[in-house]
Design an enzyme around this catalytic site. Structure first.
Site, PDB file in Angstrom:
ATOM      1  CG  PHE A  11      -1.622   1.041   1.645  1.00 15.01           C
ATOM      2  CD1 PHE A  11      -2.226   1.969   0.675  1.00 15.01           C
ATOM      3  CD2 PHE A  11      -1.780   1.726   3.145  1.00 15.01           C
ATOM      4  CE1 PHE A  11      -2.794   3.090   1.085  1.00 15.01           C
ATOM      5  CE2 PHE A  11      -2.229   2.702   3.406  1.00 15.01           C
ATOM      6  CZ  PHE A  11      -2.859   3.611   2.369  1.00 15.01           C
ATOM      7  CB  THR A  36       3.142 -11.325   1.182  1.00 11.98           C
ATOM      8  OG1 THR A  36       2.608  -9.790   1.658  1.00 11.98           O
ATOM      9  CG2 THR A  36       4.694 -11.414   1.936  1.00 11.98           C
ATOM     10  CG  ASP A  59      11.644 -13.646   2.313  1.00 17.09           C
ATOM     11  OD1 ASP A  59      11.808 -12.571   3.136  1.00 17.09           O
ATOM     12  OD2 ASP A  59      11.236 -14.457   2.327  1.00 17.09           O
ATOM     13  CB  ALA A  80       9.399  -5.033   3.064  1.00 15.30           C
ATOM     14  CB  THR A 123       3.889   1.617  13.266  1.00 13.77           C
ATOM     15  OG1 THR A 123       2.423   1.817  13.880  1.00 13.77           O
ATOM     16  CG2 THR A 123       4.330   0.563  13.876  1.00 13.77           C
ATOM     17  CG  ASP A 124       0.403   5.443  15.490  1.00 10.01           C
ATOM     18  OD1 ASP A 124       0.569   4.374  15.056  1.00 10.01           O
ATOM     19  OD2 ASP A 124      -0.419   6.334  15.415  1.00 10.01           O
ATOM     20  CD  GLU A 125      -0.642  -0.419  15.557  1.00  8.47           C
ATOM     21  OE1 GLU A 125      -0.648  -1.582  16.057  1.00  8.47           O
ATOM     22  OE2 GLU A 125      -1.672  -0.450  14.468  1.00  8.47           O
ATOM     23  CE1 TYR A 150       3.198  -3.782  11.529  1.00  8.87           C
ATOM     24  CE2 TYR A 150       1.898  -2.547  13.050  1.00  8.87           C
ATOM     25  CZ  TYR A 150       2.530  -2.626  12.112  1.00  8.87           C
ATOM     26  OH  TYR A 150       2.867  -1.461  11.508  1.00  8.87           O
ATOM     27  CE  LYS A 154       7.382  -1.428  11.457  1.00 10.47           C
ATOM     28  NZ  LYS A 154       7.889  -1.504  10.038  1.00 10.47           N
ATOM     29  CG  ASN A 179      -4.191   3.875  12.240  1.00  6.24           C
ATOM     30  OD1 ASN A 179      -3.497   4.133  13.144  1.00  6.24           O
ATOM     31  ND2 ASN A 179      -4.953   2.931  11.725  1.00  6.24           N
ATOM     32  CG  ASP A 273     -12.545  -4.644  21.353  1.00  6.24           C
ATOM     33  OD1 ASP A 273     -12.329  -4.132  20.086  1.00  6.24           O
ATOM     34  OD2 ASP A 273     -12.448  -3.791  22.437  1.00  6.24           O
ATOM     35  NE  ARG A 274      -7.070  -5.070  15.837  1.00  5.46           N
ATOM     36  CZ  ARG A 274      -6.663  -4.227  15.162  1.00  5.46           C
ATOM     37  NH1 ARG A 274      -6.101  -3.138  15.592  1.00  5.46           N
ATOM     38  NH2 ARG A 274      -7.052  -4.095  13.757  1.00  5.46           N
ATOM     39  N   GLY A 276      -6.484  -7.235  23.081  1.00  4.33           N
ATOM     40  CA  GLY A 276      -5.521  -6.227  23.446  1.00  4.33           C
ATOM     41  C   GLY A 276      -5.501  -4.968  22.590  1.00  4.33           C
TER      42      GLY A 276
HETATM   43  P1  NAD Z   1       1.348  -3.628   2.981  1.00  5.53           P
HETATM   44  O1  NAD Z   1       0.886  -4.767   4.099  1.00  5.53           O
HETATM   45  O2  NAD Z   1       0.392  -2.959   2.295  1.00  5.53           O
HETATM   46  O3  NAD Z   1       2.559  -4.129   2.151  1.00  5.53           O
HETATM   47  C1  NAD Z   1       3.434  -4.463   2.844  1.00  5.53           C
HETATM   48  C2  NAD Z   1       4.538  -4.996   1.466  1.00  5.53           C
HETATM   49  O4  NAD Z   1       5.681  -5.645   2.076  1.00  5.53           O
HETATM   50  C3  NAD Z   1       3.930  -6.192   0.667  1.00  5.53           C
HETATM   51  O5  NAD Z   1       4.377  -5.501  -0.685  1.00  5.53           O
HETATM   52  C4  NAD Z   1       4.582  -7.289   1.056  1.00  5.53           C
HETATM   53  O6  NAD Z   1       4.621  -8.157  -0.283  1.00  5.53           O
HETATM   54  C5  NAD Z   1       5.994  -6.799   1.255  1.00  5.53           C
HETATM   55  N1  NAD Z   1       6.558  -7.793   2.024  1.00  5.53           N
HETATM   56  C6  NAD Z   1       6.209  -8.531   3.132  1.00  5.53           C
HETATM   57  N2  NAD Z   1       7.164  -9.439   3.527  1.00  5.53           N
HETATM   58  C7  NAD Z   1       8.154  -9.053   2.762  1.00  5.53           C
HETATM   59  C8  NAD Z   1       9.378 -10.060   2.894  1.00  5.53           C
HETATM   60  N3  NAD Z   1       9.797 -10.920   3.670  1.00  5.53           N
HETATM   61  N4  NAD Z   1      10.272  -9.676   1.970  1.00  5.53           N
HETATM   62  C9  NAD Z   1      10.107  -8.521   0.895  1.00  5.53           C
HETATM   63  N5  NAD Z   1       8.855  -8.065   0.672  1.00  5.53           N
HETATM   64  C10 NAD Z   1       8.004  -8.198   1.975  1.00  5.53           C
HETATM   65  O7  NAD Z   1       2.037  -2.396   4.422  1.00  5.53           O
HETATM   66  P2  NAD Z   1       1.825  -0.861   4.296  1.00  5.53           P
HETATM   67  O8  NAD Z   1       0.549  -0.679   5.004  1.00  5.53           O
HETATM   68  O9  NAD Z   1       1.932  -0.480   2.842  1.00  5.53           O
HETATM   69  O10 NAD Z   1       2.875  -0.629   5.376  1.00  5.53           O
HETATM   70  C11 NAD Z   1       4.199  -0.551   4.761  1.00  5.53           C
HETATM   71  C12 NAD Z   1       5.097   0.078   5.974  1.00  5.53           C
HETATM   72  O11 NAD Z   1       4.665   0.861   6.920  1.00  5.53           O
HETATM   73  C13 NAD Z   1       5.159  -1.302   7.240  1.00  5.53           C
HETATM   74  O12 NAD Z   1       6.527  -1.307   7.551  1.00  5.53           O
HETATM   75  C14 NAD Z   1       4.241  -0.684   8.182  1.00  5.53           C
HETATM   76  O13 NAD Z   1       4.629  -1.414   9.355  1.00  5.53           O
HETATM   77  C15 NAD Z   1       4.293   0.701   8.130  1.00  5.53           C
HETATM   78  N6  NAD Z   1       3.434   1.382   8.881  1.00  5.53           N
HETATM   79  C16 NAD Z   1       2.025   1.150   8.097  1.00  5.53           C
HETATM   80  C17 NAD Z   1       0.752   2.167   8.564  1.00  5.53           C
HETATM   81  C18 NAD Z   1      -0.308   1.943   7.817  1.00  5.53           C
HETATM   82  O14 NAD Z   1      -1.363   2.569   8.313  1.00  5.53           O
HETATM   83  N7  NAD Z   1      -0.497   1.231   6.750  1.00  5.53           N
HETATM   84  C19 NAD Z   1       1.320   3.097   9.234  1.00  5.53           C
HETATM   85  C20 NAD Z   1       2.439   3.299  10.026  1.00  5.53           C
HETATM   86  C21 NAD Z   1       3.519   2.240   9.652  1.00  5.53           C
HETATM   87  O1  DAU Z   2      -1.204   2.950  13.632  1.00  2.04           O
HETATM   88  C1  DAU Z   2      -0.586   2.582  12.632  1.00  2.04           C
HETATM   89  C2  DAU Z   2      -0.893   1.535  12.314  1.00  2.04           C
HETATM   90  O2  DAU Z   2      -2.112   1.396  11.615  1.00  2.04           O
HETATM   91  C3  DAU Z   2       0.002   0.651  11.322  1.00  2.04           C
HETATM   92  O3  DAU Z   2       1.332   0.442  11.761  1.00  2.04           O
HETATM   93  C4  DAU Z   2      -0.532  -0.816  10.999  1.00  2.04           C
HETATM   94  O4  DAU Z   2       0.305  -1.569   9.917  1.00  2.04           O
HETATM   95  C5  DAU Z   2      -1.862  -0.834  10.256  1.00  2.04           C
HETATM   96  O5  DAU Z   2      -2.424  -1.714   9.999  1.00  2.04           O
HETATM   97  C6  DAU Z   2      -2.755   0.328  11.198  1.00  2.04           C
HETATM   98  O6  DAU Z   2      -3.258  -0.670  12.433  1.00  2.04           O
HETATM   99  P1  DAU Z   2      -4.432  -0.611  12.929  1.00  2.04           P
HETATM  100  O7  DAU Z   2      -4.865  -1.727  13.769  1.00  2.04           O
HETATM  101  O8  DAU Z   2      -4.679   0.801  13.715  1.00  2.04           O
HETATM  102  O9  DAU Z   2      -5.402  -0.285  11.558  1.00  2.04           O
HETATM  103  P2  DAU Z   2      -6.894  -1.091  11.438  1.00  2.04           P
HETATM  104  O10 DAU Z   2      -7.226  -0.592   9.894  1.00  2.04           O
HETATM  105  O11 DAU Z   2      -6.742  -2.705  11.388  1.00  2.04           O
HETATM  106  O12 DAU Z   2      -7.825  -0.788  12.355  1.00  2.04           O
HETATM  107  C7  DAU Z   2      -8.082   0.779  12.565  1.00  2.04           C
HETATM  108  C8  DAU Z   2      -8.948   0.861  13.635  1.00  2.04           C
HETATM  109  O13 DAU Z   2     -10.368   0.302  13.356  1.00  2.04           O
HETATM  110  C9  DAU Z   2      -8.552  -0.043  15.027  1.00  2.04           C
HETATM  111  O14 DAU Z   2      -8.848   0.434  16.026  1.00  2.04           O
HETATM  112  C10 DAU Z   2      -9.479  -1.374  14.861  1.00  2.04           C
HETATM  113  C11 DAU Z   2     -10.924  -0.863  14.261  1.00  2.04           C
HETATM  114  N1  DAU Z   2     -11.224  -1.835  13.361  1.00  2.04           N
HETATM  115  C12 DAU Z   2     -10.676  -2.346  12.403  1.00  2.04           C
HETATM  116  C13 DAU Z   2     -10.857  -3.409  11.292  1.00  2.04           C
HETATM  117  C14 DAU Z   2     -10.378  -4.191  10.465  1.00  2.04           C
HETATM  118  C15 DAU Z   2     -12.749  -1.986  13.276  1.00  2.04           C
HETATM  119  O15 DAU Z   2     -13.194  -1.330  14.245  1.00  2.04           O
HETATM  120  N2  DAU Z   2     -13.351  -3.065  12.591  1.00  2.04           N
HETATM  121  C16 DAU Z   2     -12.474  -3.725  11.710  1.00  2.04           C
HETATM  122  O16 DAU Z   2     -13.179  -4.231  10.998  1.00  2.04           O
END
Ligand code: NAD
Ligand code: DAU
Length: 336
Positions: A11, A36, A59, A80, A123-125, A150, A154, A179, A273-274, A276
């Site tokens: 993404f 993946t 990889d 990645a 990530t902020d997580e 997760y 990180k 996020n 709920d999820r 944790g």
């Molecule tokens: P994503 O899950 O959409 O994409 C991850 C990508 O990494 C995929 O293209 C996958 O094929 C590749 N990948 C996974 N394992 C691999 C491996 N072993 N070798 C090579 N490639 C591999 O992730 P995203 O949401 O785009 O997140 C990207 C980065 O940003 C991550 O490090 C994530 O922790 C961080 N991040 C994401 C968010 C968010 O909201 N999506 C927020 C904060 C930080």
């Molecule tokens: O904060 C940054 C993080 O944001 C990144 O590091 C992660 O890679 C990314 O996946 C994201 O994590 P979250 O767990 O916060 O994102 P998600 O979209 O899964 O969930 C956002 C919020 O919405 C969270 O409080 C859980 C809730 N949720 C999520 C899903 C999938 C729901 O209520 N219903 C749902 O079906």
């Protein structure tokens, strides 16, 4: 300049590849991705024939493949990872393997290749959870306190990056961002899932009481923040990146999506709920704003409108992905 982007088919990574090639057309971008379930070359169709873009399927845990991809690279931008919290609860192993061991392999190879900068996307997580209703925010000094497999993986990767800086002198920077939402988000995270469910006439699952708070950052703004850190950021520094100033609960966000899509609130379905589940995230982005002059360019509503329009225009992109994720959906949303 030659950049190695890991996870460039995901993404944020694919948005970043587009962003970098259009803002820095003289640079070469190598996208190293395992493909993946979350990696998708459809995201990069329009840059495929760009002579300054190259894709390598590999990889990050494989030192031989990483070493060869690292040849002549100036800057590594490391996206990645395994990224979905709910998947990490169902199966943590691959998260540790990719996010920790994969990062260590990259760090070793980056040192050998003498890269000028290793930028780690985090990530902020990693900071854990804040109390609802407080003014407290995460910043660069916040202690680590991760709660999910997760976020723990990180956190481990962040510590490794700093350790390689302190021990071996690796020139690094880190961003911990909130996020992301926007184009090409795999439709299993809240925004992608909610918007596509509404298009399909399905309900939108909201975990628990829906009062959990996240900070929402439009993906293009995240790309601009990474660019600011690469161009003007100080080596060895961390920057926290967020998109909002005020709290918005998940319920409020889902209601905004429904309203922008002309639907009513009876499409909300409260589900189990999820485990944790972190209650509240809020990010203080003063440092990157003051030092590097970065700030978000869109409001949540503007970003949401763009995102909704994009999903409405691209059913051929997201429908097959949702189909592929049916096994995960069945496991994750099974009734208690
Ligand atoms: P994503 O899950 O959409 O994409 C991850 C990508 O990494 C995929 O293209 C996958 O094929 C590749 N990948 C996974 N394992 C691999 C491996 N072993 N070798 C090579 N490639 C591999 O992730 P995203 O949401 O785009 O997140 C990207 C980065 O940003 C991550 O490090 C994530 O922790 C961080 N991040 C994401 C968010 C968010 O909201 N999506 C927020 C904060 C930080
Ligand atoms: O904060 C940054 C993080 O944001 C990144 O590091 C992660 O890679 C990314 O996946 C994201 O994590 P979250 O767990 O916060 O994102 P998600 O979209 O899964 O969930 C956002 C919020 O919405 C969270 O409080 C859980 C809730 N949720 C999520 C899903 C999938 C729901 O209520 N219903 C749902 O079906």
């Amino acid at each position: 300049m030659k950049l190695l982007v890991t996870g460039g088919a995901g993404f944020i990574g694919s948005n970043f590849v587009h962003y970098w090639l259009s803002h820095h057309p003289e640079d070469v971008v190598i996208n190293f991705d395992k493909l993946t379930y979350a990696g998708n070359l459809e995201n990069l169709k329009d840059v495929e024939s760009n002579p300054n873009y190259q894709f390598i399927q590999g990889d990050i845990t494989d030192p031989v493949a990483v070493s060869s991809a690292m040849e002549g690279v100036d800057i590594v931008v490391h996206f990645a990872a395994e990224t979905h919290v709910d998947r990490s609860i169902l199966g943590p192993g691959v998260f540790l393997q990719t996010n920790i061991i994969g990062t260590q392999v990259l760090l070793d190879e980056a040192l050998k290749a003498k890269v000028k900068r290793f930028h780690h996307i985090s990530t902020d997580e990693v900071f854990g959870s804040l109390e609802l209703g407080t003014a407290e925010k995460f910043n660069e000094q916040t202690p680590y306190n991760p709660h999910s497999p997760y976020s723990a993986s990180k956190a481990g990767s962040d510590h490794l990056v700093r350790a390689y800086g302190d021990t071996y002198g690796l020139p690094y920077t880190i961003t911990n961002c909130s996020n992301n939402y926007g184009e090409y988000q795999f439709p299993e995270k809240l925004f992608g899932l909610a918007i596509t469910n509404v298009i399909e006439g399905k309900t939108v699952p909201v975990y628990g009481d829906g009062l959990n708070v996240r900070d929402w950052l439009y993906v293009q703004d995240h790309c601009a923040a990474v660019e600011a850190v690469l161009l003007r950021g100080r080596e060895g520094e961390t920057y926290t990146v967020g998109g909002l100033k005020d709290d918005v609960s998940n319920l409020e966000v889902v209601k905004m999506i429904l309203q922008l899509m002309g639907k009513n609130e009876n499409q909300i379905e409260y589900v189990k709920d999820r485990p944790g589940h972190d209650r509240r995230y809020a990010v203080d982005w003063t440092k990157i704003n003051q030092e590097l002059n970065w700030s978000p360019s869109v409001t949540l509503e503007e970003g949401l409108r763009k995102t909704i329009e994009w999903y409405q225009a691209h059913p051929d992109w997201w429908k097959p992905l949702k189909e592929k994720a049916q096994g995960f959906f069945a496991q994750n949303y099974k009734k208690a």
